[in-house]
Every structure is written in structure tokens, then in C-alpha cells.
Design an enzyme around this catalytic site. Structure first.
Site: not given
Lengths: 295, 295
Positions: B51, B141, B175
């Protein structure tokens, strides 16, 4: 940091002999006696047994022969036991709960006969009997595992409501149910602080990994109560545990023995609250992105 | 038992120095060279970085200063690099992918300017650049973790479609997305064989437990590619891994080093098929029981 108001619970370890009522009576009495001498004796004790605890799991047609109606006379006459235990196991369990002042949860094969007595349906169920001997909840397993379970049982048509015991909201799942992420998530949304999972699991992945993930991602307790040892050629892996909202095992049984595990369930303990605040996987869901899950 | 037609993939291990392009070029070259000497050299190589790989994670306002538009000139003119690498990192990465014939996936801060140039929005994104230097996928995300990410980024408005590389369908999460059970489940329903997760994780629960649960319950591969080591006072825990549909770690990095991990991704391998048949958690879902998940 136990809170003085926290309930105290007990999860019965798995035991391949614990499918009979004599053993059940011994386990309940032992648990109640242990609890009486503990510092948490003033709060409720909940005793949980594995999936199909009363009859055994790998017993074939016995699952139908010894099945019990949840709302039959076996519960209603819990105070006046006169029949043989083989015929009325639920009644005996209710009496055990009442006599020992212990909440009992256990798996059993349920026999449901429709109103005109023409159709009989069998479920793989778990029952929650209060310390007063009353049925608080009866849950019919919704995700049946493998051809064996599908042969003997019909899947339940709904997930269970949560029931409140003291300050703790309790949900019920059975075995394979917890391996799907969805049922635990639904019980979390219904307010569960603790999910009890009577189970009959033969491989270690679920007790060692899945159960911890479910507790952590929903920030609640999961008590995974497994059978252990050999039964008619099936070997169950034990490893019963109670996992905290942090994902840690508060207690864990071995693979073989029928241990009694005790854990205090304190949902509001400071470190659990801190975990929920820091990592709110249970709250920051984006339901608009999940439409496909229910289609 | 690798299938001769299976793709071969590589997941870059985390490295706290790997936030700059010089390191990226070295890692890509090393991966490509290693792959060339392997028995799977005929199948595609996919290299995945953590990330916010290009800028670093805990770098504050740098996340905005060095953000890149996904559809800007940096990709389109990948063959004619004349600008400084600091200004056009995506272009350099596309060139790296093309020059080394390697599919690249990595996290970066995305800068999106609306059509009339009045509004700029920043996303925590991951980009999938093909070995031809083209953008196959850009994912923003959707579940932003903590006040820091929420300060710098806007959450994405949709989960990514899966893209096919050879015989393998690939989905992307970033994540915290993978700690929610729902996004992985959606990607499974979209046909993913592999979920790539560039991440910047500081605690070991997700790499050690959650990732294994996601792979097992969806019967697919999960590659969890974490940062490692110290960065401006934040310590990332490494532990990058590729988990198989059986829930086993095919490869696993340590906590500190920036290792290169190689794994063959073979979704149709016999033991994975056997696991899916025996324990079809991905198939026997009962969507009618899960309504509350999307309400």
C-alpha cells in the site's frame, strides 16, 4: 480486569462419552460446584455442550430414533420426571438446569411434527434452557455440512434472535454456520456480545483460525464447543476455545480430553472497548458496496 | 503439482526503503531475472508491492504533493520518459513493467481532478499495470482506516471488477478492506481466484489470522503484501504471505526484511478442488438469511 457485574460462563469441553445423560449430570454438577467456589459465583453460569451432544454425532439412524420435540412434554413437565431418561432427554436436561441453577446450551436432534401429525421433520438443533428450566431459544442449524447431515436433517429457515442473560446478549450458531462469515455478522448486527457454537468438527482450521477471525471482525466473544475423540470411526478434533473480542483465546482445550473450560465474559472490559474504538470493523461497514451478498 | 499452464506470480516483500523508484526498478529487475531462470518462466509474472508503495505511508502532506492521476500522461506516454521520476512515478512504473515484461500492482496516492479543474480528490489507490504498460485496473480503497487516512483520502465508491491474467481472475483490495469479511466475499462472487492486498499493517492479527480465514472461506488465493520496518515513527509488521484456497501459507515473509516472495498460483490444482468439493463455504451460502448485511 474483571468487572464485578460480569456474568461468569462455562463451556463444557468435548468428550466422546458425553453423549449420554449420566455424563451430562456429572458435568453439570461438577460445573456448578466449581462455580460455587469461584469469585464470580454471584453471576450467572452458562454451560455449553457440543453439537448433537445428547445422542452423538456419527450415530446414523439414532439421530431420528432419539430425536426430541422442543416444545413437547419433555420440557413442559420438567419438574415432574417420571419417565425413563432415554425417552425424555430434554426433560432431564431442563431438570438438571433447574436443580443446579445453571443455564444450559447443547445440541440435539429435533423432531418436529406438524399440526395434523402427518409430517415429521428433523433438525440439527441447539437449545438454550434457562436456570429456571425454561426454553429461551431453540435454533435449527441453517448450514448443513456434507451428505451425512443433509440425509438426516432439514436446514433451519432463520438465524436465531439474541437472548439476554444478565448484561450479555447471546447468539447461537452450530458448527459449519460459523465457517460462513455471514451468520456471525448477522448476529453481531442483532446485538450479540457472545456467539455460542456447539460443534462437531474434525479438522483444526475452524477452531484455530476461523473462530478467531469471527471474534475479531465482529468484536465479540465466540465460544466454540467441540466434540473430541473417536466416535464410530469419526475423529473430532477438540480444541474448544473461548475467543475474546480482541481475537485472543481466553481459554483453550486440547485435542483429546473432555475438559471443562471456564471464562468470564465481560463485553465492556476496557481493552475490548479500546479495540472496538481503534479498529471498528463491526461499525464502518459500507452496506451499499455489499449488495451482491444477498442476491 | 504445478500445472504446466499455471501462471507464475511474484509478490514483493515489504521494505521500508522500497518507497522510491530506484528501489522499485531494482526489485522489478531482480524479480524478472529470478523468474527468467525458473521453471515457470513461460507463464506471466505478476509483481505486487505494498500500500502507498510509491510515496510511503506515514508521510503526511507528501501524500497530496506526490499524488498522481491514474489516467494522466504518466501512463499514456510510458515509452517516452523525459520528465523527472519524482513528478511522474506512474509513468516510470509503466515503463518498468513493459521493459521487464512483468505485470505490476502497487499502491499509490491518486489525485483526481474533475472536468472543469475546480475540484481535486485524493484516493488511496492500487493500480494494476499490465506487462504491456497499460492500466488494467485502478482500485480506490473503500474502507479507510483511522483518522489519518480519513484526513488525506476520500473512500472509493465501488469494489473493483476482477481482471483475467492468463487463466487466473484477480481482484484487488487494500489493507483494511480485507479485515471486513464482505469485500472479499463480493470479489469471490465476481469470480476472483486470487485477491491481491497491498497493505500497510502494523499489527499481526490480520496477516496471521484474518488473511487465512478469507482464503479458506472463499476458497481462493490471497496475497497479503505488507510494508515492513520503521517509517517516521510507525512500525509496520511485515509478515507478507500468499495463502492458498486450503488456508495454508504457500510462502511467508518475516517481520523485518524486504523479501521477494514467489508463489505459483494454480487455482485448479487437485487438492484445492477437493477442498472446495468437501467444504463448499463459498457455494452453499443462504442469501435469504443474510438480508441484514445490506440494510
Amino acid at each position: 480486569m474483571p468487572l464485578p457485574t460480569s456474568p461468569r460462563w462455562l463451556c463444557g469441553g468435548a468428550d466422546d462419552k458425553a453423549t449420554n445423560l449420566a455424563n451430562a449430570a456429572q458435568v453439570v454438577a461438577k460445573a456448578a460446584a466449581t462455580h460455587c467456589t469461584s469469585s464470580s459465583a454471584a453471576v450467572p453460569l452458562l454451560l455449553c455442550f457440543p453439537e448433537l451432544f445428547l445422542t452423538g454425532y456419527n450415530v446414523g439412524d439414532v439421530l431420528h430414533r432419539d430425536a426430541e420435540p422442543v416444545d413437547g412434554p419433555s420440557i413442559k413437565v420438567a419438574n415432574t420426571i417420571r419417565n425413563s431418561v432415554e425417552k425424555h432427554v430434554l426433560r432431564v436436561m431442563a431438570e438438571l438446569a433447574k436443580a443446579n441453577r445453571v443455564h444450559l446450551v447443547f445440541g440435539y436432534p429435533e423432531k418436529a411434527v406438524d399440526n395434523d401429525q402427518t409430517t415429521t421433520t428433523y433438525y440439527n438443533s441447539a437449545i438454550f434452557i434457562s436456570a429456571e428450566g425454561e426454553v429461551l431459544l431453540n435454533y435449527r442449524k441453517t448450514h448443513l455440512w456434507g451428505p451425512y447431515e443433509k440425509k438426516y436433517f432439514t436446514p433451519g429457515s432463520s438465524l436465531a434472535p439474541v437472548v439476554k442473560i444478565g448484561e450479555v446478549s447471546v447468539g447461537l450458531l452450530i458448527c459449519w454456520d460459523v465457517e460462513f462469515p455471514e451468520p456471525s455478522r448477522v448476529l453481531m448486527l442483532r446485538g450479540a456480545d457472545l456467539i455460542l457454537v456447539p460443534t462437531a468438527c474434525m479438522t483444526s482450521f475452524a477452531p484455530e483460525v476461523t473462530v478467531r477471525a469471527r471474534a475479531f471482525e465482529n468484536k465479540l466473544f465466540v465460544a466454540y464447543v467441540n466434540r473430541a475423540g473417536e466416535e464410530n470411526g469419526s475423529r473430532f478434533c477438540g480444541l474448544s476455545s473461548v475467543v475474546t473480542p480482541n481475537g485472543d483465546c481466553a481459554c483453550k482445550a486440547g485435542e483429546e480430553s473432555g475438559e471443562l473450560l471456564f471464562t468470564d465474559i465481560e463485553p465492556k472490559r476496557a481493552d475490548y472497548q479500546e479495540s472496538r474504538d481503534r479498529d471498528p470493523i463491526h461499525l464502518e461497514r459500507r452496506t451499499e458496496l455489499y449488495r451482491e451478498l444477498t442476491q
